[in-house]
Design a protein around this motif. Structure first.
Motif, PDB file in Angstrom:
ATOM      1  N   GLU A 111      49.213  33.377  41.186  1.00 19.54           N
ATOM      2  CA  GLU A 111      49.825  33.661  39.838  1.00 19.54           C
ATOM      3  C   GLU A 111      49.033  32.942  38.589  1.00 19.54           C
ATOM      4  N   ALA A 112      48.665  32.299  38.559  1.00 18.88           N
ATOM      5  CA  ALA A 112      48.112  31.127  37.441  1.00 18.88           C
ATOM      6  C   ALA A 112      47.713  31.988  36.500  1.00 18.88           C
ATOM      7  N   VAL A 113      47.791  32.118  35.233  1.00 14.94           N
ATOM      8  CA  VAL A 113      46.855  33.324  33.626  1.00 14.94           C
ATOM      9  C   VAL A 113      45.428  32.680  33.425  1.00 14.94           C
ATOM     10  N   LEU A 114      44.915  33.436  33.204  1.00 18.87           N
ATOM     11  CA  LEU A 114      43.402  33.357  32.686  1.00 18.87           C
ATOM     12  C   LEU A 114      42.976  34.299  31.428  1.00 18.87           C
ATOM     13  N   ARG A 115      42.995  34.027  30.385  1.00 17.69           N
ATOM     14  CA  ARG A 115      42.148  34.789  29.315  1.00 17.69           C
ATOM     15  C   ARG A 115      41.571  34.865  28.874  1.00 17.69           C
ATOM     16  N   PRO A 128      45.701  49.407  25.074  1.00 17.40           N
ATOM     17  CA  PRO A 128      47.211  49.041  25.419  1.00 17.40           C
ATOM     18  C   PRO A 128      46.801  49.149  26.927  1.00 17.40           C
ATOM     19  N   THR A 129      46.205  49.809  27.316  1.00 18.61           N
ATOM     20  CA  THR A 129      46.931  50.249  28.873  1.00 18.61           C
ATOM     21  C   THR A 129      46.221  48.994  29.749  1.00 18.61           C
ATOM     22  N   HIS A 130      47.346  48.898  29.756  1.00 20.74           N
ATOM     23  CA  HIS A 130      47.288  48.193  31.400  1.00 20.74           C
ATOM     24  C   HIS A 130      46.421  48.841  32.914  1.00 20.74           C
ATOM     25  N   GLY A 131      45.893  47.396  33.490  1.00 17.10           N
ATOM     26  CA  GLY A 131      45.248  48.097  34.678  1.00 17.10           C
ATOM     27  C   GLY A 131      44.978  46.550  35.771  1.00 17.10           C
ATOM     28  N   THR A 132      44.148  47.138  36.387  1.00 19.62           N
ATOM     29  CA  THR A 132      43.839  45.623  37.696  1.00 19.62           C
ATOM     30  C   THR A 132      42.531  45.667  38.047  1.00 19.62           C
ATOM     31  N   ALA A 133      42.044  44.231  38.386  1.00 18.12           N
ATOM     32  CA  ALA A 133      40.681  44.318  39.022  1.00 18.12           C
ATOM     33  C   ALA A 133      40.931  43.657  40.160  1.00 18.12           C
ATOM     34  N   LYS A 134      39.521  43.471  41.417  1.00 16.59           N
ATOM     35  CA  LYS A 134      39.115  42.651  42.256  1.00 16.59           C
ATOM     36  C   LYS A 134      39.198  41.233  42.372  1.00 16.59           C
ATOM     37  N   CYS A 135      39.808  41.167  43.386  1.00 15.41           N
ATOM     38  CA  CYS A 135      39.680  39.431  43.704  1.00 15.41           C
ATOM     39  C   CYS A 135      38.798  39.230  44.447  1.00 15.41           C
ATOM     40  N   ARG A 136      37.461  39.135  44.535  1.00 12.50           N
ATOM     41  CA  ARG A 136      37.013  38.442  46.274  1.00 12.50           C
ATOM     42  C   ARG A 136      36.637  37.108  46.202  1.00 12.50           C
ATOM     43  N   ALA A 137      37.451  36.970  47.429  1.00 14.73           N
ATOM     44  CA  ALA A 137      37.563  35.198  47.928  1.00 14.73           C
ATOM     45  C   ALA A 137      36.467  34.846  47.793  1.00 14.73           C
ATOM     46  N   ASP A 138      36.173  33.654  47.801  1.00 18.00           N
ATOM     47  CA  ASP A 138      35.183  32.330  48.581  1.00 18.00           C
ATOM     48  C   ASP A 138      35.165  32.258  50.204  1.00 18.00           C
ATOM     49  N   ILE A 139      33.970  32.355  50.696  1.00 18.32           N
ATOM     50  CA  ILE A 139      34.246  32.108  52.267  1.00 18.32           C
ATOM     51  C   ILE A 139      35.255  31.581  52.722  1.00 18.32           C
ATOM     52  N   GLY A 140      35.478  31.976  53.920  1.00 16.17           N
ATOM     53  CA  GLY A 140      36.379  31.045  54.725  1.00 16.17           C
ATOM     54  C   GLY A 140      37.989  31.384  54.228  1.00 16.17           C
ATOM     55  N   THR A 141      38.690  31.866  52.977  1.00 13.56           N
ATOM     56  CA  THR A 141      39.787  31.144  51.977  1.00 13.56           C
ATOM     57  C   THR A 141      40.474  32.904  51.718  1.00 13.56           C
ATOM     58  N   ARG A 142      41.114  33.084  50.957  1.00 13.79           N
ATOM     59  CA  ARG A 142      41.886  34.616  51.346  1.00 13.79           C
ATOM     60  C   ARG A 142      42.100  34.399  48.966  1.00 13.79           C
ATOM     61  N   LEU A 149      46.137  42.973  35.055  1.00 14.05           N
ATOM     62  CA  LEU A 149      45.095  42.814  33.178  1.00 14.05           C
ATOM     63  C   LEU A 149      46.036  43.805  32.972  1.00 14.05           C
ATOM     64  N   GLU A 150      46.110  42.944  31.674  1.00 14.89           N
ATOM     65  CA  GLU A 150      47.254  43.427  30.739  1.00 14.89           C
ATOM     66  C   GLU A 150      46.370  42.831  29.363  1.00 14.89           C
ATOM     67  N   PRO A 151      45.631  44.330  28.657  1.00 11.50           N
ATOM     68  CA  PRO A 151      45.418  44.050  26.892  1.00 11.50           C
ATOM     69  C   PRO A 151      46.569  43.254  26.421  1.00 11.50           C
ATOM     70  N   LYS A 169      43.973  39.503  29.447  1.00 10.82           N
ATOM     71  CA  LYS A 169      45.399  38.412  30.158  1.00 10.82           C
ATOM     72  C   LYS A 169      45.032  38.585  31.406  1.00 10.82           C
ATOM     73  N   MET A 170      44.806  38.168  32.029  1.00 11.60           N
ATOM     74  CA  MET A 170      44.693  38.400  33.911  1.00 11.60           C
ATOM     75  C   MET A 170      45.285  36.772  34.705  1.00 11.60           C
ATOM     76  N   ARG A 171      45.991  37.335  35.611  1.00 13.91           N
ATOM     77  CA  ARG A 171      47.179  37.078  36.587  1.00 13.91           C
ATOM     78  C   ARG A 171      46.635  37.365  37.068  1.00 13.91           C
ATOM     79  N   LEU A 172      46.743  36.267  38.499  1.00 15.43           N
ATOM     80  CA  LEU A 172      45.394  36.424  39.148  1.00 15.43           C
ATOM     81  C   LEU A 172      46.708  36.099  40.616  1.00 15.43           C
ATOM     82  N   PRO A 173      46.151  37.072  41.407  1.00 13.73           N
ATOM     83  CA  PRO A 173      47.077  36.960  43.313  1.00 13.73           C
ATOM     84  C   PRO A 173      48.880  36.271  43.336  1.00 13.73           C
ATOM     85  N   SER A 174      49.461  36.716  44.238  1.00 12.88           N
ATOM     86  CA  SER A 174      50.426  36.058  44.821  1.00 12.88           C
ATOM     87  C   SER A 174      49.865  35.277  46.355  1.00 12.88           C
TER      88      SER A 174
END
Length: 326
Positions: A111-115, A128-142, A149-151, A169-174
């Motif tokens: 849940e760290a935040v990147l802008r 102003p529309t919020h959205g989502t993006a996909k997270c592709r995990a590194d090999i052997g991780t989650r 996503l929040e503009p 604004k991007m909030r990483l998964p929990s």
């Protein structure tokens, strides 16, 4: 034009207000001593840029999450012809590989935040529309779940119709394995609202904070974004002059006719003062015609097109856009 000012908000914002005045901007007539100013320093327009967040002090780098130097926020490109450059005209998808400076306290956690600050600021408007993006995990991780996503706006506009959103604004998964110097996840962002104008390769600004917005770090991306102008963004036309609207010598037997050409480019062109690197423009004429630039190529500033328009607001409607004689 893009004006960037590095300022510090010395106090926290009033909790009742969501924004606070940051700087007042004026456009005025400053041509004293000429017939172009009815009154020296007359103000035509005024606007206020508002601050929507207070300045947060950066802490000790060794004790807080930090992006790796150089490739901490890497924009990926699959184009062999444009290595290190992602052309959004070819693929409206941004893949970013995120790597931390180390493990332990420097790891980037759930849940760290990147802008991502998208340049040029005056071209982008994500909406102003919020959205989502996909997270592709590194090999052997989650890295499970969507990246939220929040503009956001660089500055807050006084009216919603003037709002432009240039920050993603991007909030990483929990549920996510910590990002470290040896674990790098990839965020995949699709279907952004792209600018109509084009721009040459530019880095993106990047800010990293903890999930609570504390301990910020600012850097720029590894890799570049670029885009071609949309159709119709680059235009050229003749500015009609003379009694017939076709120049002072418009007839077939005349020579030495002067025409003014207005060109509007779909992307900003730069000349760094070096002839070998200068942006070039080529004009192709019909068979049998030749042309040359008159004087230094500057159009007469007394042309009607430079003067106040029919609204009589004392402000030139074309804002004295640069024109060249051909």
């Amino acid at each position: 034009y893009m004006i960037v000012m590095n300022t510090k908000a010395p106090v926290a914002l009033n909790p009742v207000e969501t924004v606070a005045p940051g700087i007042d901007l004026f456009s005025m007539c400053a041509e004293e001593g000429t017939d172009r100013c009815e009154r020296p320093y007359k103000v035509f327009e005024k606007a206020t840029a508002h601050v929507n967040t207070a300045t947060v002090v950066r802490g000790n780098d060794a004790l807080n999450p930090r992006l790796a130097a150089g490739d901490g926020f890497q924009i990926l490109s699959q184009d062999e012809e444009e290595e290190g450059v992602l052309n959004l005209s070819k693929m409206n998808m941004i893949q970013v590989k995120i790597r931390a400076a180390g493990g332990g306290n420097q790891a980037i956690k759930q849940e760290a935040v990147l802008r991502m600050i998208l340049w040029p600021l005056t071209s982008w408007n994500l909406g102003p529309t919020h959205g989502t993006a996909k997270c592709r995990a590194d090999i052997g991780t989650r890295c499970v779940g969507d990246v939220l996503l929040e503009p956001e706006q660089v500055v807050s506009a006084a009216h919603d119709s003037d709002s432009a959103f240039q920050i993603l604004k991007m909030r990483l998964p929990s549920v996510m394995t910590d990002i470290t110097d040896s674990v790098a996840h990839t965020v995949e962002i699709m279907d952004l609202t792209l600018p109509k104008t084009g721009f040459f390769p530019l880095r993106a600004g990047v800010e990293l904070t903890k999930d609570n917005g504390e301990q910020p770090q600012y850097t720029t991306s590894a890799g570049f974004l670029m885009k071609f102008p949309d159709d119709g963004e680059t235009t050229g036309r003749l500015v009609l002059t003379g009694a017939t609207g076709s120049g002072p010598k418009p007839f077939a037997g005349d020579v030495g006719n002067e025409l003014v050409v207005r060109l509007q480019f779909g992307a900003t062109l730069w000349n760094w003062g070096e002839t070998s690197l200068a942006a070039m423009l080529e004009v192709n004429l019909p068979p049998g015609y030749t042309c040359s630039v008159v004087g230094d190529g500057a159009a007469d500033v007394d042309m009607d097109v430079f003067k106040d328009g029919p609204d009589s607001d004392d402000y030139p409607d074309n804002r004295r856009g640069c024109k060249c004689s051909q």
